[in-house]
Design an enzyme around this catalytic site. Sequence first.
Site, PDB file in Angstrom:
ATOM      1  CG  HIS A  16      -1.721   1.172   1.482  1.00  0.00           C
ATOM      2  ND1 HIS A  16      -3.098   1.170   1.397  1.00  0.00           N
ATOM      3  CD2 HIS A  16      -1.383   2.438   1.843  1.00  0.00           C
ATOM      4  CE1 HIS A  16      -3.563   2.378   1.689  1.00  0.00           C
ATOM      5  NE2 HIS A  16      -2.531   3.168   1.963  1.00  0.00           N
ATOM      6  CD  GLU A  17       1.607   3.649   3.758  1.00  0.00           C
ATOM      7  OE1 GLU A  17       1.832   4.663   3.060  1.00  0.00           O
ATOM      8  OE2 GLU A  17       0.660   3.586   4.566  1.00  0.00           O
ATOM      9  CG  HIS A  33      -0.040   6.090  -0.614  1.00  0.00           C
ATOM     10  ND1 HIS A  33      -1.261   6.495  -1.105  1.00  0.00           N
ATOM     11  CD2 HIS A  33      -0.279   5.645   0.657  1.00  0.00           C
ATOM     12  CE1 HIS A  33      -2.195   6.311  -0.183  1.00  0.00           C
ATOM     13  NE2 HIS A  33      -1.620   5.786   0.889  1.00  0.00           N
ATOM     14  CD  GLU A  53      -5.044   6.499   2.059  1.00  0.00           C
ATOM     15  OE1 GLU A  53      -4.678   5.298   2.051  1.00  0.00           O
ATOM     16  OE2 GLU A  53      -4.282   7.429   2.375  1.00  0.00           O
TER      17      GLU A  53
END
Length: 600
Positions: free
Chosen positions: A371-372, A376, A429
């Site tokens: 996710h990070e 992103h 997100e």
Amino acid sequence: MVDSQYILPNDVGIAVLDCVEAFRLLSPEERLYAHYLSRACWYGGLVVLLQTSPEAPAIYALLSRLFRAQDPSHLGETARTLGLSEEEYQAFLVYAAAVYANMGNYKSFGDTKFVPNLPKEKLKQLVWKSQAFKDHPEEMEALWGRCGDLMFSLEPTQKHLGLSGQGISTYFSSNCSMEDAKRAQDFLDSQSISAYNTRLFKKEVDGKVSYEVRLASVCSDGESPLATISVYIGFIESYRDPYGSRGEFEGFVAIVNKAMSAKFARLVSAAERLLEELPWPRAFEKDAFLKPDFTSLDVLTFAGSGIPAGINIPNYDDIRQTDGFKNVSLGNVLSVAYSTKKEKLTFLAEEDKDLYIKWKGPSFEVQVGLHELLGHGSGKLFVQDESGAFNFDREAVINPETGEQIRSWYRGGETWDSKFSSVASSYEECRAECVGLYLCLNKEVLGIFELEGKDADDVVYINWLNMVRAGVLALEFYTPESGSWRQAHMQARFVILRVLLEAGGGLVSLRHVTGEDGKPDAVVTLDRSKIAAVGKPALERFLRKLQVDGRMLETRGRGYRGSSPRQALGKRARPLLGPPSCTQRGLAPHRSIHSHLTLA
């Protein structure tokens, strides 16, 4: 009777973040450095009270004076002499702990107000009989006058954070509307001024409207000479600004966990190969992947409204596109935030619960990393700068959704947050969560986290199951009265649930049941045998659309102020209205959730 969603149960748990061993390994100089930076964080963290509600600073000051004059046990003795029951005094302590934990009287995850679960008059009596009141009666009475009524008030506009008569916001003066916020944002964009560390106040004199932009300033003391310690202090996340552009203050000091950091370092090394697995053309990625630092940290201090499990910074698009970014996973947060008791697990079939408890932590570790770093951390914004130059080839780059050339892009001064405003965080997100689900199927990724065979298959299954369960939990964060979502990550997870439900083929099912207490309940199930055949293609299509539309600004955020769950996936609004920091809170399992399930 107060609605249960606005009070906290007396048995709410308190999680202890263990950093003893990490701190012990620091040198004396490093310990002092961490200590004084922690003090700076806490002094700065008081800003969050001012960013939450008008009454939050007074509530904080009132509680602080109470407990500085008497510890909880002695104050409890005073409470008993006044006739407060053990349950009422415990409710007061829970309220005080929640104010400290959220740095205000609104939940940091969901933006819902919480009030003391005891009569106002009894709390007032306790304040008046306290040692703090005896020592400073005028000051304590003044503090109560500033917050006593507002502390308990559940007027419609005070139940949630928001704008335009839909809630409370101290990022704006009370007479500001979304139109005012948009007008100010256009001006800030034209001047290349970031809204992250600003507040907006509207003034009307003799029929003439003017706006005052208040800018928080900062003095830099240079880079840290002690790299075993990580720190940031400033205005970071924009989740709680109703317009989605202004950052809330955060300050944290953490210590590197070298063993876990080694896994993330291997993930960074594989990042360029893994980016090629994502379902969009190479032109939609940065010209060169700027390998970030990705470390696992044990939190020593976190001053702010809530602690996330992972962080990707900075949030400034121009820096991210040209200089890169940094990722951190907060290891001691992960280890306690996702410990789950079987009897408190909601919305899962009995046969899934033991496996869920066993693998929820490891699966979330994988999800946070992807996710990070690759959620992103992926993607290129198509931009035309002030000189008229483009950062992409307008003739060669093709929109894979339409087969045509790119027709829209960001202009100089425009940012992701300024263009998508109130749905910017949810959109981003949602994209990052989808990347995590999509790439957790990759065998190389699972190998990096030392997972193989049946264990690897179980981690994939629980990661996907956790996401669809979170989609049901997300309904607690939807407000039917205003048609708005109160938490970006949960909005995103609801959208992902809907995408996987719409995929069909028996991949995900959601059914109403009657719980053991005789009340309506729901159970969500996932067919693990269909994740690769049905789930992955559905997620691939959706993720491509999220990436393409957002990077070239094909779908602008204007007008998308909120949506009911039924509308959240409708037509072109689908990628916008679904999403964190990757945190979940427990929910009351039956009545409040079921009232929203019918909307879905």
